[in-house]
Design a protein around this motif. Structure first.
Motif, mmCIF file in Angstrom:
data_model
loop_
_atom_site.group_PDB
_atom_site.id
_atom_site.type_symbol
_atom_site.label_atom_id
_atom_site.label_comp_id
_atom_site.label_asym_id
_atom_site.label_seq_id
_atom_site.Cartn_x
_atom_site.Cartn_y
_atom_site.Cartn_z
ATOM 1 N N GLY A 295 2.837 -10.760 25.950
ATOM 2 C CA GLY A 295 1.895 -11.164 25.143
ATOM 3 C C GLY A 295 0.491 -11.643 25.847
ATOM 4 N N GLY A 296 0.507 -11.941 27.262
ATOM 5 C CA GLY A 296 -0.575 -12.260 27.909
ATOM 6 C C GLY A 296 -0.970 -13.707 27.503
ATOM 7 N N MET A 297 -2.185 -14.243 28.179
ATOM 8 C CA MET A 297 -2.634 -15.412 28.129
ATOM 9 C C MET A 297 -4.041 -15.338 27.733
ATOM 10 N N THR B 199 -11.170 -14.173 28.204
ATOM 11 C CA THR B 199 -10.217 -13.305 27.276
ATOM 12 C C THR B 199 -9.275 -14.002 26.374
ATOM 13 N N ILE B 200 -9.318 -13.497 25.089
ATOM 14 C CA ILE B 200 -8.428 -13.905 24.016
ATOM 15 C C ILE B 200 -7.118 -12.968 23.816
ATOM 16 N N ARG B 201 -5.878 -13.236 24.266
ATOM 17 C CA ARG B 201 -4.615 -12.660 23.979
ATOM 18 C C ARG B 201 -3.746 -13.706 23.405
ATOM 19 N N THR B 202 -3.320 -13.033 22.050
ATOM 20 C CA THR B 202 -2.525 -13.931 21.206
ATOM 21 C C THR B 202 -0.948 -13.426 20.900
ATOM 22 N N GLY B 203 -0.556 -12.565 21.732
ATOM 23 C CA GLY B 203 0.682 -12.045 21.509
ATOM 24 C C GLY B 203 0.796 -10.602 20.853
ATOM 25 N N GLY C 172 -3.868 -6.715 19.894
ATOM 26 C CA GLY C 172 -5.278 -7.063 20.235
ATOM 27 C C GLY C 172 -5.460 -7.876 21.530
ATOM 28 N N ALA C 173 -6.776 -7.439 21.898
ATOM 29 C CA ALA C 173 -7.241 -8.220 23.114
ATOM 30 C C ALA C 173 -8.703 -8.462 23.017
ATOM 31 N N SER C 174 -9.507 -9.410 23.249
ATOM 32 C CA SER C 174 -10.862 -9.710 23.056
ATOM 33 C C SER C 174 -11.406 -10.176 24.268
ATOM 34 N N TRP C 175 -12.649 -9.616 24.744
ATOM 35 C CA TRP C 175 -13.454 -9.886 25.697
ATOM 36 C C TRP C 175 -14.457 -10.744 25.095
ATOM 37 N N THR D 261 -15.770 -7.697 22.825
ATOM 38 C CA THR D 261 -14.876 -6.357 22.714
ATOM 39 C C THR D 261 -13.641 -6.544 22.578
ATOM 40 N N TYR D 262 -13.448 -5.846 21.430
ATOM 41 C CA TYR D 262 -11.954 -5.880 20.753
ATOM 42 C C TYR D 262 -11.345 -4.662 21.177
#
Length: 284
Positions: free
Chosen positions: A88-90, A120-124, A127-130, A157-158
Motif C-alpha cells: 500500500g505504501g506510505m 506523495t499520497i498513497r492510500t493503499g 492510485g498514487a498522487s505526486w 500527477t495521479y
C-alpha cells in the motif's frame, strides 16, 4: 534542569512525553531536548523532534506543543508520513513548517502547511498522487486522510499503478477529497484549471478525462465518442481546461470531468490526428 524563577524544566538525552488519548492508544512526543514552560503550558523540542500518533508520524528540526490550545507547530525540514511499509505504501508530505490542531482527546484533526509543500499520497489502492503547491492544509477524519487542500500553483500527477494511466491536474487552487477508505474520489481544481489524461495502449474503451464534460462541452465529448468508433490501439491524450473543473474518480480511474466555467477541450488520437480544439465548439 529546573529553573524555579522561570518556572521552566529542561530535559536532555532524548526524553519522550507520552499522552494516553481517548482512543486508548498513546501519542508520543520525543526530542533531543524538551523544555517545559509550566506557566504558559507549552512544551518545546529541539535537536530533532518526533511525534507519533497511530500510523501518523511527523519529524522536524524543532517543534512546540501548546497544551492550553491543543495546537502544535513544527519547523525545519518537516515530514508528515502516514501508512505502513508494504504494497500500500506510505503518504509523505514535506514542508518548511507545519501546524497541527488536536482535539481535546488528543486526536490529530488537521495540519496547516503555510509555506511550500510537495510529496506523495498513497492510500493503499491502485492510485498514487505526486503533489506540489505554495501552501495547503490536510483535513483528517479519525486520523485518516479526508481532504487535502492545495493553494498557489497547485500541481498533482495521479497514476493508476495497475493500469498505467496517468492524469495531471493543475490550477491556482485544488481540493482532493478521499472516502472513508482513503481512496481519492474527487478533485476540484480552480483558477485556470487543466486536466491532461494519458490512457495507455489497450485502454481505449475506458472512460476518459473528457468523457462527460458538461454543460455545453459537446466538442470534447464528441471527439472521444468518434475516437471510440475508430477503435485503434495506442496511447491516447485528452485535455480539458476551464476556470473550475470537478474530476471524479472510481476504482483508481478518472471517469468524469465536469467543467463549471470556460470549457476548452482537445483530443489527440494516435498518429497526431486532431479532433476538436479551441477553434471548434469546445470553447464557450
Amino acid at each position: 534542569s529546573f529553573d524555579l524563577a522561570a518556572d521552566e524544566v529542561r530535559l536532555g538525552g532524548s526524553p519522550a512525553l507520552l499522552r494516553v488519548r481517548d482512543s486508548g492508544d498513546t501519542l508520543v512526543l520525543r526530542a533531543a531536548q524538551l523544555s517545559f514552560d509550566l506557566a504558559a503550558e507549552r512544551i518545546s523540542g529541539s535537536g530533532g523532534v518526533y511525534l507519533a500518533a497511530s500510523d501518523l508520524v511527523l519529524t522536524a528540526r524543532a517543534g512546540a506543543f501548546d497544551s492550553a490550545t491543543e495546537k502544535a507547530e513544527f519547523v525545519g525540514e518537516v515530514e508528515f508520513a502516514q501508512g505502513k511499509p508494504g504494497p500500500g505504501g506510505m503518504s509523505r508530505i514535506y514542508a518548511d513548517s507545519m501546524e497541527l490542531d488536536l482535539s481535546e482527546g488528543g486526536e490529530v484533526e488537521s495540519v496547516n502547511l503555510p509555506a511550500g509543500l510537495e510529496g506523495t499520497i498513497r492510500t493503499g489502492g491502485p492510485g498514487a498522487s505526486w503533489i506540489k503547491a505554495s501552501a495547503g492544509s490536510i483535513l483528517l477524519s479519525r486520523e485518516k486522510l479526508s481532504r487535502l487542500q492545495l493553494d498557489g500553483d497547485a500541481d498533482v500527477t495521479y497514476r493508476n499503478t495497475d493500469r498505467g494511466s496517468v492524469s495531471r491536474f493543475q490550477g491556482r487552487s485544488m481540493s482532493l477529497n478521499f472516502d472513508e477508505r482513503g481512496t481519492l474520489v474527487q478533485v476540484t481544481a480552480e483558477g485556470g484549471a487543466t486536466v491532461v489524461s494519458r490512457l495507455p495502449e489497450g485502454s481505449r474503451d475506458e472512460p476518459s478525462a473528457g468523457d462527460t464534460a458538461t454543460p455545453g462541452q459537446t466538442s470534447a465529448a464528441a471527439a472521444l465518442q468518434a475516437d471510440d468508433r475508430v477503435g485503434r490501439a495506442g496511447a491516447t491524450m485528452n485535455t480539458v481546461r476551464g476556470e473550475r473543473l470537478e474530476i471524479l474518480l472510481h476504482g483508481g480511474e478518472v471517469v468524469e470531468v465536469r467543467v463549471i466555467d470556460s470549457i476548452e477541450g482537445t483530443f489527440a488520437p494516435p498518429g497526431n490526428e486532431r479532433v476538436g480544439g479551441p477553434d471548434d465548439e469546445a470553447r464557450e
